[in-house]
Design an enzyme around this catalytic site. Sequence first.
Site, PDB file in Angstrom:
ATOM      1  N   GLY A  15       0.826  -1.295   0.029  1.00 26.59           N
ATOM      2  CA  GLY A  15       0.158  -0.138  -0.060  1.00 26.59           C
ATOM      3  C   GLY A  15       0.970   1.117   0.190  1.00 26.59           C
ATOM      4  O   GLY A  15       0.502   2.208   0.597  1.00 26.59           O
ATOM      5  N   ARG A  43      -1.495   0.600  -8.125  1.00 24.51           N
ATOM      6  CA  ARG A  43      -1.149   1.962  -8.978  1.00 24.51           C
ATOM      7  C   ARG A  43       0.171   2.119  -9.370  1.00 24.51           C
ATOM      8  O   ARG A  43       0.883   2.727  -8.744  1.00 24.51           O
ATOM      9  CB  ARG A  43      -1.845   3.376  -8.347  1.00 24.51           C
ATOM     10  CG  ARG A  43      -3.274   3.264  -8.492  1.00 24.51           C
ATOM     11  CD  ARG A  43      -4.002   4.409  -7.704  1.00 24.51           C
ATOM     12  NE  ARG A  43      -3.831   4.040  -6.509  1.00 24.51           N
ATOM     13  CZ  ARG A  43      -4.300   4.896  -5.387  1.00 24.51           C
ATOM     14  NH1 ARG A  43      -4.784   6.237  -5.912  1.00 24.51           N
ATOM     15  NH2 ARG A  43      -4.074   4.823  -3.973  1.00 24.51           N
ATOM     16  N   TYR A 155     -15.576  -3.396   8.579  1.00 22.73           N
ATOM     17  CA  TYR A 155     -13.868  -3.208   8.642  1.00 22.73           C
ATOM     18  C   TYR A 155     -13.619  -3.316  10.041  1.00 22.73           C
ATOM     19  O   TYR A 155     -12.521  -3.414  10.395  1.00 22.73           O
ATOM     20  CB  TYR A 155     -14.372  -1.485   8.466  1.00 22.73           C
ATOM     21  CG  TYR A 155     -12.922  -0.575   8.593  1.00 22.73           C
ATOM     22  CD1 TYR A 155     -11.985  -1.259   7.583  1.00 22.73           C
ATOM     23  CD2 TYR A 155     -12.716   0.212   9.465  1.00 22.73           C
ATOM     24  CE1 TYR A 155     -10.635  -0.532   7.751  1.00 22.73           C
ATOM     25  CE2 TYR A 155     -11.445   0.746   9.703  1.00 22.73           C
ATOM     26  CZ  TYR A 155     -10.524   0.401   8.487  1.00 22.73           C
ATOM     27  OH  TYR A 155      -9.257   0.944   8.744  1.00 22.73           O
ATOM     28  N   GLU A 191      -6.182   9.086   1.383  1.00 19.08           N
ATOM     29  CA  GLU A 191      -7.156   8.772   0.411  1.00 19.08           C
ATOM     30  C   GLU A 191      -8.133   7.864   0.981  1.00 19.08           C
ATOM     31  O   GLU A 191      -9.304   7.558   0.303  1.00 19.08           O
ATOM     32  CB  GLU A 191      -6.445   8.211  -0.799  1.00 19.08           C
ATOM     33  CG  GLU A 191      -5.875   9.184  -1.428  1.00 19.08           C
ATOM     34  CD  GLU A 191      -5.137   8.735  -2.539  1.00 19.08           C
ATOM     35  OE1 GLU A 191      -5.396   7.404  -2.955  1.00 19.08           O
ATOM     36  OE2 GLU A 191      -4.046   9.288  -3.199  1.00 19.08           O
TER      37      GLU A 191
HETATM   38  N1  LIG Z   1      -6.833   6.883   7.289  1.00 18.36           N
HETATM   39  C1  LIG Z   1      -7.359   6.690   8.400  1.00 18.36           C
HETATM   40  O1  LIG Z   1      -7.864   7.187   9.002  1.00 18.36           O
HETATM   41  C2  LIG Z   1      -6.891   5.231   8.856  1.00 18.36           C
HETATM   42  C3  LIG Z   1      -7.093   4.962  10.345  1.00 18.36           C
HETATM   43  C4  LIG Z   1      -6.452   3.765  10.967  1.00 18.36           C
HETATM   44  C5  LIG Z   1      -6.244   2.668   9.919  1.00 18.36           C
HETATM   45  N2  LIG Z   1      -5.976   3.138   8.507  1.00 18.36           N
HETATM   46  C6  LIG Z   1      -5.293   1.993   7.664  1.00 18.36           C
HETATM   47  O2  LIG Z   1      -4.112   2.169   7.186  1.00 18.36           O
HETATM   48  C7  LIG Z   1      -4.042   1.659   6.199  1.00 18.36           C
HETATM   49  C8  LIG Z   1      -3.406   2.524   5.061  1.00 18.36           C
HETATM   50  O3  LIG Z   1      -4.693   3.375   4.686  1.00 18.36           O
HETATM   51  P1  LIG Z   1      -4.390   5.063   4.465  1.00 18.36           P
HETATM   52  O4  LIG Z   1      -5.181   5.684   5.323  1.00 18.36           O
HETATM   53  O5  LIG Z   1      -3.127   5.267   3.913  1.00 18.36           O
HETATM   54  O6  LIG Z   1      -5.409   4.919   3.060  1.00 18.36           O
HETATM   55  P2  LIG Z   1      -4.935   5.140   1.460  1.00 18.36           P
HETATM   56  O7  LIG Z   1      -4.359   6.537   1.273  1.00 18.36           O
HETATM   57  O8  LIG Z   1      -6.332   4.889   0.646  1.00 18.36           O
HETATM   58  O9  LIG Z   1      -3.966   4.283   1.187  1.00 18.36           O
HETATM   59  C9  LIG Z   1      -4.171   2.590   1.050  1.00 18.36           C
HETATM   60  C10 LIG Z   1      -3.273   1.971   0.281  1.00 18.36           C
HETATM   61  O10 LIG Z   1      -3.487   0.387   0.252  1.00 18.36           O
HETATM   62  C11 LIG Z   1      -3.404   0.156  -1.205  1.00 18.36           C
HETATM   63  N3  LIG Z   1      -4.110  -0.881  -1.421  1.00 18.36           N
HETATM   64  C12 LIG Z   1      -5.714  -0.679  -1.398  1.00 18.36           C
HETATM   65  N4  LIG Z   1      -6.053  -2.028  -1.798  1.00 18.36           N
HETATM   66  C13 LIG Z   1      -4.969  -2.837  -2.347  1.00 18.36           C
HETATM   67  C14 LIG Z   1      -4.857  -3.915  -3.082  1.00 18.36           C
HETATM   68  N5  LIG Z   1      -5.928  -4.722  -3.140  1.00 18.36           N
HETATM   69  N6  LIG Z   1      -3.558  -4.517  -3.421  1.00 18.36           N
HETATM   70  C15 LIG Z   1      -2.453  -3.697  -3.104  1.00 18.36           C
HETATM   71  N7  LIG Z   1      -2.761  -2.577  -2.651  1.00 18.36           N
HETATM   72  C16 LIG Z   1      -3.951  -1.998  -2.103  1.00 18.36           C
HETATM   73  C17 LIG Z   1      -3.779   1.584  -1.898  1.00 18.36           C
HETATM   74  O11 LIG Z   1      -2.891   1.356  -3.256  1.00 18.36           O
HETATM   75  P3  LIG Z   1      -3.618   1.199  -4.515  1.00 18.36           P
HETATM   76  O12 LIG Z   1      -4.750   1.771  -4.728  1.00 18.36           O
HETATM   77  O13 LIG Z   1      -2.939   1.694  -5.463  1.00 18.36           O
HETATM   78  O14 LIG Z   1      -3.881  -0.638  -4.811  1.00 18.36           O
HETATM   79  C18 LIG Z   1      -3.041   2.292  -1.016  1.00 18.36           C
HETATM   80  O15 LIG Z   1      -1.631   2.539  -1.502  1.00 18.36           O
HETATM   81  C19 LIG Z   1      -5.176   0.826   5.868  1.00 18.36           C
HETATM   82  O16 LIG Z   1      -4.849  -0.465   6.200  1.00 18.36           O
HETATM   83  C20 LIG Z   1      -6.298   1.546   6.754  1.00 18.36           C
HETATM   84  O17 LIG Z   1      -7.219   0.737   6.783  1.00 18.36           O
HETATM   85  C21 LIG Z   1      -6.394   4.209   8.143  1.00 18.36           C
END
Ligand SMILES: NC(=O)c1ccc[n+]([C@@H]2O[C@H](COP(=O)([O-])OP(=O)(O)OC[C@H]3O[C@@H](n4cnc5c(N)ncnc54)[C@H](OP(=O)(O)O)[C@@H]3O)[C@@H](O)[C@H]2O)c1
Length: 256
Positions: A15, A43, A155, A191
């Site tokens: 990710g 991506r 989730y 995102e």
């Molecule tokens: N933002 C929050 O509030 C928050 C809070 C707690 C935990 N989290 C967790 O933190 C992690 C990262 O999230 P983020 O906040 O950085 O969100 P984000 O900006 O949407 O990033 C998510 C990343 O995961 C990748 N991804 C998603 N589906 C995938 C797939 N099938 N195969 C490979 N890569 C995949 C996306 O890349 P591609 O789309 O290019 O594949 C992207 O690089 C996640 O596990 C999320 O649940 C987020």
Amino acid sequence: MEKNRFLPKLAVISGASSGFGEAIARSVASRWPECRLLLLARREDRLRKLAEEIGPLCSFEALDIRQRTAVETLPERHDFRELSIIVNNAGLAAGMDSFSHAQIDDWEAMIDTNLKGLLYLTRTLVPFLTENKSGHIVQIGSVAGRQVYPKGHVYNATKFGVRALNEGLRMDLLGSGIRVTSVDPGMAETEFSLVRFHGDEKQAKTVYRGMEPLRAQDVAEAVVWALDRPLHVNVQEIMLMPTDQASARDIWRGGP
Ligand SMILES: NC(=O)c1ccc[n+]([C@@H]2O[C@H](COP(=O)([O-])OP(=O)(O)OC[C@H]3O[C@@H](n4cnc5c(N)ncnc54)[C@H](OP(=O)(O)O)[C@@H]3O)[C@@H](O)[C@H]2O)c1
């Protein structure tokens, strides 16, 4: 003293095309400039740009972590003999509807990515760590893996599952010298909400209305801090919340 320091040689970050993963890649590269990086996400253009920015020790592969064969065959395309770090960060929330209105496709996307994808990658790469009798697995969990909130059902279930897996991994890897850390953030502006609301920018923005969320860099710094402890120290869990958030459901929105 030097013997007790973590000097990683290869880090795999899932990710890495946005949000936390992108920030973690930059921060690991900056803390350990000699460490090779392998960035994973779907991506390719984003990964290529980031890898070029980080430098020649950074490579990437565009891969959907839900595709078991693509993950299992990674060792045929990359040399993991010096693997030191796995950051399981790829994940998503999809939808925020009450249970009876939720889309089953959303549930499948979350279960397949947050749980099964994480399992495929970990199972594929852990043998390289056990072979080296060292290494560090960092799981990006969430406050959603500790506290359930309305409309969070699946989730929450995936992130509770990641938490259970971390405990199990620590038990099964005991004696191997491998550390397992969970970094569990609260609300962070990446995102994430755009993805959750299927590209609806307006709805995504309202999530952070009147409060100051975490930034991706805050999470990356917590990850690097945990990695950088002496080798006899395993930071098992970090829960990182915005000052404006007391729990999954208690958010101060009195700001501008
Ligand atoms: N933002 C929050 O509030 C928050 C809070 C707690 C935990 N989290 C967790 O933190 C992690 C990262 O999230 P983020 O906040 O950085 O969100 P984000 O900006 O949407 O990033 C998510 C990343 O995961 C990748 N991804 C998603 N589906 C995938 C797939 N099938 N195969 C490979 N890569 C995949 C996306 O890349 P591609 O789309 O290019 O594949 C992207 O690089 C996640 O596990 C999320 O649940 C987020």
